[in-house]
Design an enzyme around this catalytic site. Structure first.
Site: not given
Lengths: 261, 83
Positions: A108, A217, A219
């Site tokens: 991002c 994302h 994560e």
């Protein structure tokens, strides 16, 4: 960054002794949001997260670096434009371009910082629909030979959260053709293009494949019960599992310990 | 004190989503004469003392390296404005 998993199962490959010695740097700039999640993903993958501060002038002893998402410097000027000139970024740029080819993942805002750093080509502009968008997003892994995608299969579809306002990937046609020809389109949006990105591109790599950037994302999709709402996790959402993002962080460990496909 | 003004615009070939939103809003307020809007940025760099050629060169360099991203933007103007 020593917290233990609070929730879910400590899944998959966690705590393999040969990997706990792997040190993955996670960079924090003023305005970074997802550094703790990224560090947690590193730990769940079985490695040791190392906090790095933007003002540091030395990279220290790390085997790879994650530049997490957020709004470094409030996205002032352009997203990632000021962070790119932080002292630590010069170290990261040199290490990524060196013979050692330090693996670097930009997520991002981290992706935006990597394009501003010219480690990756192109740029991000405001979403074509002008709104901030947050959703679970299906991606296709187009290249499973980069440092961050070794543990995926080429063509595999994964589901991870996406949340951005300046997520529209653009580059000139010549650059886009070169990226396609060299297999450097690493991820593509499937089913729905959430921001108007050229050719549905969600993530790309440098020529050597050690530097990868993407807008969604991974994560945030590393723990059972706390990833995307998929059919597999009991939700009514789209396909995939809620730990589809963990492969990024295990892939780089595979790379570090010299594993090949 | 003199200022150096730097104007940066999105490249012509790049669709400007913000400009597009603005051109959509104008007719709703009765401003119907405008068929297109492009939104850029203006920077004012304040200089203590005289603007030498060297300082102007620095401003041009800063405009290309930090104030604009050559992938998506053009520096369209760098000029000295006396206060």
């Amino acid at each position: 960054m020593t917290e233990l998993p609070l929730i879910g199962e400590a899944i998959a490959v966690a705590a393999e002794p040969r990997l706990a010695g792997a040190r993955i740097g996670v960079v924090t700039f003023p305005g970074t949001l997802d550094d703790r999640d990224a560090a947690r993903a590193v730990r769940l993958a079985g490695a040791t997260p190392v906090p790095l501060w933007h003002a540091d002038t030395a990279l220290g002893d790390v085997d790879a670096v994650v530049i997490p998402g957020g709004f470094s410097y409030g996205d002032y000027l352009r997203a990632g434009a000021i962070a790119r000139f932080a002292p630590l970024m010069s170290q990261i740029i040199d290490a990524a371009n060196s013979d050692a080819k330090l693996p670097v993942l930009g997520i991002c805002n981290g992706f935006q910082i990597l394009t501003e750093s010219h480690l990756l080509p192109g740029s991000m502009i405001k979403n074509d629909h002008l709104k901030f968008m947050c959703r679970d997003q299906v991606l296709r892994v187009e290249n499973s030979n980069t440092a961050w995608t070794l543990d995926y299969e080429a063509g595999q579809e994964i589901t991870v959260p996406l949340k951005n306002q300046d997520g529209q990937y653009i580059a000139d046609e010549k650059t886009l053709d070169a990226l396609e020809a060299e297999g450097r389109v690493v991820f593509r949006y499937v089913g729905f293009n959430p921001n108007g990105s050229r050719r549905d591109i969600a993530g790309i790599s440098n020529t050597a494949g050690n530097v990868v950037g993407l807008m969604p994302h991974p994560e945030h999709a590393v723990e059972v019960g706390f990833g995307p709402e998929t059919a597999l996790s009991g939700g009514a959402g789209i396909g995939g599992s809620d730990t589809d993002g963990l492969g990024f962080f295990t892939s780089v460990l595979t790379k570090i310990v010299g594993g090949a496909k | 004190m003199p200022r150096i003004v730097v104007d940066v615009m999105p490249k012509p070939e790049i669709l400007d989503p913000q400009g597009k939103a603005i051109v959509g809003a104008l007719p709703r307020l009765g401003f119907t004469a405008f068929s297109s809007v492009r939104q850029g940025k203006r920077f004012e760099l304040l200089v203590d003392g005289e603007v030498t050629e060297e300082i102007l060169a620095q401003a041009r360099d800063a405009a290309e390296t930090l104030l604009s991203n050559p992938v998506i933007e053009d520096v369209v103007n760098v000029e000295v404005v006396e206060a």
